[in-house]
Design a protein around this motif. Structure first.
Motif, PDB file in Angstrom:
ATOM      1  N   UNK A  70     -10.896   0.258 -40.638  1.00 24.06           N
ATOM      2  CA  UNK A  70     -11.908   0.008 -41.671  1.00 24.06           C
ATOM      3  C   UNK A  70     -13.176   0.832 -41.478  1.00 24.06           C
ATOM      4  N   UNK A  71     -13.323   1.499 -40.342  1.00 22.83           N
ATOM      5  CA  UNK A  71     -14.548   2.235 -40.052  1.00 22.83           C
ATOM      6  C   UNK A  71     -14.305   3.739 -40.072  1.00 22.83           C
ATOM      7  N   UNK A  72     -15.295   4.527 -40.538  1.00 19.54           N
ATOM      8  CA  UNK A  72     -15.154   5.986 -40.457  1.00 19.54           C
ATOM      9  C   UNK A  72     -15.208   6.445 -38.998  1.00 19.54           C
ATOM     10  N   UNK A  73     -14.675   7.627 -38.759  1.00 21.06           N
ATOM     11  CA  UNK A  73     -14.700   8.221 -37.423  1.00 21.06           C
ATOM     12  C   UNK A  73     -15.562   9.471 -37.473  1.00 21.06           C
ATOM     13  N   UNK A  74     -16.492   9.593 -36.527  1.00 23.28           N
ATOM     14  CA  UNK A  74     -17.337  10.780 -36.427  1.00 23.28           C
ATOM     15  C   UNK A  74     -16.877  11.623 -35.248  1.00 23.28           C
ATOM     16  N   UNK A  75     -16.659  12.910 -35.507  1.00 25.98           N
ATOM     17  CA  UNK A  75     -16.192  13.844 -34.490  1.00 25.98           C
ATOM     18  C   UNK A  75     -17.315  14.826 -34.150  1.00 25.98           C
ATOM     19  N   UNK A  76     -17.653  14.906 -32.867  1.00 29.79           N
ATOM     20  CA  UNK A  76     -18.662  15.852 -32.389  1.00 29.79           C
ATOM     21  C   UNK A  76     -17.967  16.954 -31.609  1.00 29.79           C
ATOM     22  N   UNK A  77     -18.260  18.207 -31.951  1.00 38.15           N
ATOM     23  CA  UNK A  77     -17.642  19.358 -31.292  1.00 38.15           C
ATOM     24  C   UNK A  77     -18.671  20.046 -30.398  1.00 38.15           C
ATOM     25  N   UNK A  78     -18.304  20.250 -29.134  1.00 39.29           N
ATOM     26  CA  UNK A  78     -19.115  21.017 -28.203  1.00 39.29           C
ATOM     27  C   UNK A  78     -18.456  22.372 -27.979  1.00 39.29           C
ATOM     28  N   UNK A  79     -19.239  23.440 -28.125  1.00 38.34           N
ATOM     29  CA  UNK A  79     -18.740  24.792 -27.861  1.00 38.34           C
ATOM     30  C   UNK A  79     -18.891  25.061 -26.362  1.00 38.34           C
ATOM     31  N   UNK A  80     -17.798  24.962 -25.633  1.00 37.51           N
ATOM     32  CA  UNK A  80     -17.837  25.123 -24.181  1.00 37.51           C
ATOM     33  C   UNK A  80     -17.918  26.590 -23.785  1.00 37.51           C
ATOM     34  N   UNK A  81     -17.106  27.443 -24.451  1.00 38.29           N
ATOM     35  CA  UNK A  81     -17.104  28.861 -24.072  1.00 38.29           C
ATOM     36  C   UNK A  81     -16.478  29.697 -25.188  1.00 38.29           C
ATOM     37  N   UNK A  82     -17.053  30.873 -25.418  1.00 34.94           N
ATOM     38  CA  UNK A  82     -16.456  31.899 -26.264  1.00 34.94           C
ATOM     39  C   UNK A  82     -16.400  33.177 -25.445  1.00 34.94           C
ATOM     40  N   UNK A  83     -15.219  33.464 -24.873  1.00 30.91           N
ATOM     41  CA  UNK A  83     -15.039  34.657 -24.071  1.00 30.91           C
ATOM     42  C   UNK A  83     -14.469  35.800 -24.882  1.00 30.91           C
ATOM     43  N   UNK A  84     -14.057  36.856 -24.175  1.00 32.15           N
ATOM     44  CA  UNK A  84     -13.520  38.012 -24.856  1.00 32.15           C
ATOM     45  C   UNK A  84     -12.191  37.740 -25.528  1.00 32.15           C
ATOM     46  N   UNK A  85     -11.399  36.780 -24.977  1.00 31.95           N
ATOM     47  CA  UNK A  85     -10.069  36.487 -25.524  1.00 31.95           C
ATOM     48  C   UNK A  85      -9.878  35.028 -25.908  1.00 31.95           C
ATOM     49  N   UNK A  86     -10.610  34.120 -25.280  1.00 28.37           N
ATOM     50  CA  UNK A  86     -10.397  32.687 -25.457  1.00 28.37           C
ATOM     51  C   UNK A  86     -11.686  31.983 -25.868  1.00 28.37           C
ATOM     52  N   UNK A  87     -11.531  30.935 -26.674  1.00 28.62           N
ATOM     53  CA  UNK A  87     -12.629  30.027 -27.023  1.00 28.62           C
ATOM     54  C   UNK A  87     -12.200  28.608 -26.656  1.00 28.62           C
TER      55      UNK A  87
END
Length: 288
Positions: A70-87
């Motif tokens: 019955x309740x909405x869900x809130x999603x928080x995204x943390x950007x941990x790393x953006x490297x040359x090949x991987x995020x």
């Protein structure tokens, strides 16, 4: 939900700013929010924060609390790393002050490399030879246990056709194996890979813990065992289409201490390995 578009409507979150996203839930026949929905919505949030050319290759998650439908869900995204090949991203799902779920996921730019894969099972029955959940409800609904009948009666955007048909009235122990063909209902053409991965993640939380239940099916069933996803991991390999049936092939190496572990591979009908899944779930016998 009755088709692909209605599923996409649920998985596509509302952006409320500062890497926060809101989502609603749908009942799939259990008293709490379906774990596959939370997984897929978390991926939808994470994907909205990474460069367009990077593709999800793995996720690892924990279910901390049962979600309230019955309740909405809130999603928080943390950007941990953006490297040359991987995020790398970390997603936390909240209902009010309660944290119900956490996810870590990694995205990779496209690269060429060596290749091999485990083959699909030989001589496995094809979907055309099998009954769907809807077929089983139509043919055997009068004889099914009340809980199972209610679960099969829920309208879903996916057709499931289990290879091994289990008679719930003939309680006996079975091998720790589950093979299920599945196919989306409605138009699933022209979907981006990111969207297909979110849908596949949603589907991956169906059926998997059944393999943990099978070896004790003479005494344990969905009616007398409390079952819930505890953690869930996936690895994604190749692009694919939802236009044909796909196979989720699962086995359970171990059940112990009121927990069951299962792992499996997801294939296209022509045998292309698309993804692998691993999950541990609660398998708690209910006291009478």
């Amino acid at each position: 939900m009755k088709d692909t578009q209605e599923l996409l409507n649920i998985l596509t979150l509302e952006d409320i700013g500062n890497n926060n996203f809101n989502g609603d839930s749908r009942d799939i026949g259990s008293p709490n929010v379906f774990g596959g929905q939370v997984l897929a919505q978390s991926l939808n949030a994470a994907y909205r924060t990474v460069p367009k050319e990077r593709i999800l290759h793995s996720l690892h998650s924990y279910f901390l609390e049962a979600g309230n439908l019955e309740l909405p869900i809130t999603y928080n995204v943390q950007s941990i790393r953006d490297g040359g090949s991987f995020s790398t991203r970390r997603v936390t799902a909240h209902q009010g002050e309660k944290t119900i779920f956490i996810l870590a996921c990694s995205f990779h730019k496209r690269e060429d490399g060596h290749e091999h894969q485990m083959p699909i099972k030989k001589d496995i029955k094809q979907p055309e030879e099998l009954l769907s959940w809807t077929d089983m409800l139509d043919q055997f609904g009068t004889f099914l246990p009340k809980k199972m009948k209610a679960f099969l009666s829920i309208e879903r955007p996916i057709d499931f056709k289990p290879v091994q048909i289990v008679n719930p009235l003939d309680a006996k122990d079975l091998p720790p194996v589950v093979d299920v063909w599945f196919k989306l209902k409605g138009d699933s053409s022209n979907l981006e890979l990111a969207i297909k991965q979110q849908i596949l993640t949603y589907i991956s939380d169906y059926n998997i813990l059944t393999a943990c239940l099978n070896p004790n099916a003479s005494v344990a069933n969905f009616g007398n065992t409390q079952m819930a996803s505890l953690d869930h991991s996936m690895w994604f390999y190749r692009d694919f289409d939802f236009n044909d049936w796909m196979l989720f092939s699962v086995e359970s190496p171990n059940t112990y201490g009121a927990r069951g572990f299962a792992c499996g591979n997801i294939y296209t009908r022509d045998g292309k390995l698309v993804a692998s899944v691993a999950q541990e779930g609660l398998m708690r016998p209910m006291k009478r």
